[in-house]
Design an enzyme around this catalytic site. Structure first.
Site, short mmCIF file in Angstrom:
data_model
loop_
_atom_site.label_atom_id
_atom_site.label_comp_id
_atom_site.label_asym_id
_atom_site.label_seq_id
_atom_site.Cartn_x
_atom_site.Cartn_y
_atom_site.Cartn_z
N PRO A 136 -2.19 0.12 -1.28
CA PRO A 136 -1.96 -0.17 -0.13
C PRO A 136 -2.87 -1.33 0.16
O PRO A 136 -4.05 -1.07 0.19
CB PRO A 136 -2.28 1.22 0.77
CG PRO A 136 -3.23 1.97 -0.07
CD PRO A 136 -2.97 1.38 -1.74
N MET A 137 -2.13 -2.28 0.98
CA MET A 137 -2.78 -3.38 1.61
C MET A 137 -2.49 -3.56 2.94
O MET A 137 -1.28 -3.61 3.28
CB MET A 137 -2.58 -4.64 0.66
CG MET A 137 -3.51 -4.93 -0.37
SD MET A 137 -2.84 -6.26 -1.31
CE MET A 137 -1.41 -5.52 -2.00
N VAL A 138 -3.85 -3.48 4.05
CA VAL A 138 -3.22 -3.76 5.43
C VAL A 138 -2.44 -4.93 5.51
O VAL A 138 -2.87 -5.85 4.82
CB VAL A 138 -4.83 -3.86 6.18
CG1 VAL A 138 -4.22 -4.09 7.65
CG2 VAL A 138 -5.49 -2.73 5.84
N GLN A 150 1.28 5.64 2.65
CA GLN A 150 0.18 5.79 3.03
C GLN A 150 -0.28 6.35 4.34
O GLN A 150 0.30 5.52 5.20
CB GLN A 150 -1.09 4.83 2.63
CG GLN A 150 -2.40 5.69 2.50
CD GLN A 150 -3.42 4.65 2.37
OE1 GLN A 150 -3.45 3.59 2.79
NE2 GLN A 150 -4.55 4.77 1.25
N CYS A 165 -10.20 3.75 4.29
CA CYS A 165 -10.23 2.39 5.21
C CYS A 165 -11.47 2.33 6.04
O CYS A 165 -12.03 3.12 6.76
CB CYS A 165 -9.19 2.63 6.19
SG CYS A 165 -9.24 1.32 7.40
N ASP A 189 -11.55 -3.64 -8.28
CA ASP A 189 -11.71 -4.80 -9.15
C ASP A 189 -10.79 -4.98 -10.48
O ASP A 189 -11.29 -5.37 -11.74
CB ASP A 189 -13.17 -4.88 -9.79
CG ASP A 189 -14.19 -5.33 -8.70
OD1 ASP A 189 -13.64 -5.48 -7.54
OD2 ASP A 189 -15.37 -5.26 -8.78
N VAL A 223 -5.27 -3.77 -6.24
CA VAL A 223 -4.82 -3.90 -4.93
C VAL A 223 -4.93 -5.53 -4.67
O VAL A 223 -4.06 -6.05 -4.69
CB VAL A 223 -5.61 -3.18 -3.80
CG1 VAL A 223 -5.17 -3.49 -2.48
CG2 VAL A 223 -5.41 -1.75 -4.24
#
Lengths: 180, 348
Positions: free
Chosen positions: B37-39, B91, B120, B225, B247
């Protein structure tokens, strides 16, 4: 009815809790693990205090350090939201490939009372139809839709606020006319 | 759950994330690959692009349960999907059992699993007891996992994505409690709540925790990474994890798990296609995706500067058509090119 009364009382108690400045525990409280960092780490990490487990009402900490009540949701209100979500909204926004060309976007605007051109998201959704036609190089269709949207957008009271959106529609219209 | 509303989506071998995690090595001769998940950025068009390049499971951005169960505008803004958006994990950011159970009731018919965000680091969320605050609140986190698994059993898959603590034993304790509560798998991001992303991920910590909970038979996914397939293999070999979640690496190169060292032009064409067909993205968000992908491709600097000054989507389309050969769906060679197809007047 009784449940609503209980809920109101609980909310009042919660507000009183907030006034009393009861401290919300942090991750640093009761820390059984020693840390290599200096000072008391994780003091800003809130452990919310449950005020009413049936509604999800919790007490949290604001950045100022004061407490704040996050109001709960009654079972009746949740049921209303479920009915709205499952019966009216028909679940989450569903966008398969091709969904944008199955219906005239302005028809939705005229028939759906929740579609109001004053709302930015509604205007963006309409503009996205123009973007799709422009991207697909369907210039004649795009020009027609831009013209129809411009007549609506330019009639709005807060025209200055949406000038950039109007400018973009004019830009697409000119480019489409030149390409036709 | 009320029977008058849709029930949790039925899980099969095709869409059950736990089955996929456990069987990928046997069926695909490799470990499971996951787009995390990426904001703001893991929206539907981007998720669909990732699926073209060997991604097995894809996450939505974090959705706040509290808002989703109370507010129809939040619902419309936060989550869109379609039938090809599977296997999908939604998520959730949450700080109490009631909101989580209600969120699961609403969302589970439209996804294949729920992931609780326990990583987060954003201050505003941590102060609410959401995100990485939860790794310091194992009682609450375990009670949330337990409540969902008690109610739904194997009908709803539940994952927790955690960060590590300064003291790794604390993370092992947390993982053991999550296993006791019935969590289906655990994703470990190898950084603490305060570690910057510019610092390398701590693979030793992931290895330590993975080994300590091996006997629990709960899969562990390593995160942090992973920028290409050599990172993927290195992370697996070093940590002993069951799979890898990428991500930031995917944001630059959504074809990472397809073995591409840099973003292929075809991925960018797919991204344009899905973005336009699904109803667009806010201009700044669209621009950021293109900036990341073109950065990975090594776009010439003056063109990159031009790109970042484009103010709206129609100008962006024109800029692409002026400088490059941007194929549309249905055109021969669509989504097949690897290098940037500069037009002659734009060649560096």
């Amino acid at each position: 009815m009784l449940r609503n009364q209980v809920y109101k009382q609980t909310s009042m108690i919660a507000r009183d809790f907030a006034k009393l400045q009861i401290s919300v525990p942090t991750a640093a409280d009761g820390e059984k693990y020693s840390s290599t960092a200096s000072g008391r780490p994780n003091q800003s990490v809130t452990k919310p205090v449950s005020l009413d487990s049936s509604t999800g009402e919790v007490l949290v900490r604001k950045s100022t350090g004061k407490t704040k009540v996050r109001k709960g949701q009654t079972a009746e209100e949740f049921e209303r939201q479920c009915a709205q979500f499952f019966d009216v909204e028909r679940g989450p926004v569903w966008t398969p490939v091709g969904w944008m060309t199955t219906r005239d976007p302005l028809l939705t605007l005229d028939t759906d009372p929740s579609s109001d051109l004053k709302i930015k998201q509604v205007r963006q959704k309409l503009a996205s139809h123009c973007h799709l036609l422009y991207y697909r190089k369907q210039y004649a269709d795009c020009a027609r839709l831009c013209e129809r949207l411009l007549s609506r957008f330019e009639a709005l009271d807060n025209r200055k606020k949406i000038q950039r959106e109007i400018d973009e529609l004019h830009y697409m219209l000119e480019r489409c006319r030149a390409a036709k | 759950m009320s029977s008058k509303y849709p029930q949790a989506r039925i899980l099969t071998k095709k869409n059950d994330p736990l089955h996929i995690i456990k069987t990928r090595k046997a069926t695909h001769q490799r470990a499971v690959t996951i787009a995390g998940p990426m904001v703001r950025y893991s929206k539907l068009p981007f998720r669909q692009v990732c699926r073209h390049y060997n991604v097995d499971i894809v996450y939505t951005p974090m959705i706040l349960a509290r808002e989703y169960v109370r507010n129809c505008h939040a619902r419309m803004a936060d989550f869109s999907s379609n039938e090809s958006d599977s296997p999908l994990i939604v998520q959730v950011g949450v700080n109490n059992v009631t909101d989580l159970l209600r969120f699961v009731e609403m969302v589970s018919p439209y996804c294949d699993g729920i992931g609780i965000n326990c990583g987060c680091p954003i201050k505003e969320q941590v102060r609410e007891g959401i995100g990485s605050a939860l790794i310091y609140n194992p009682e609450l986190l375990s009670s949330m996992v337990s409540a969902v698994k008690t109610k739904y059993g194997d009908k709803v898959r539940l994952e927790t994505k955690i960060r590590i603590h300064d003291n790794w034993d604390q993370t092992v304790d947390l993982c053991n409690q999550l296993c006791d509560a019935g969590v289906d798998w655990i994703t470990i991001h190898g950084r603490t709540r305060t570690t910057r992303s510019s610092e390398p991920v701590n693979l030793d910590a992931i290895k330590f925790i993975t080994q300590k909970i091996k006997s629990r038979n709960v899969p562990v996914i390593a995160n942090g990474d992973c920028f290409d397939m050599s990172d993927f293999q290195k992370i697996l070999d070093y940590t002993g994890a069951d799979g890898v979640m990428a991500v930031r690496g995917l944001l630059d190169n959504p074809a990472l798990f397809g073995g591409f060292k840099a973003c292929p032009w075809g991925a960018l064409e797919l991204f344009w296609h899905y973005t336009m067909e699904f109803g667009g993205l806010p201009h700044q968000l669209l621009l950021h995706h293109l900036h990341c992908m073109l950065g990975s491709m090594g776009l010439e600097k003056s063109l990159h500067n031009e790109l970042m000054n484009i103010k709206d989507t129609s100008h962006l389309i024109d800029w692409f058509d002026y400088n490059f050969v941007l194929k549309r769906f249905g055109e021969q060679g669509f989504a097949e090119a690897t290098d940037i197809p500069y037009k002659s007047h734009s060649k560096p």
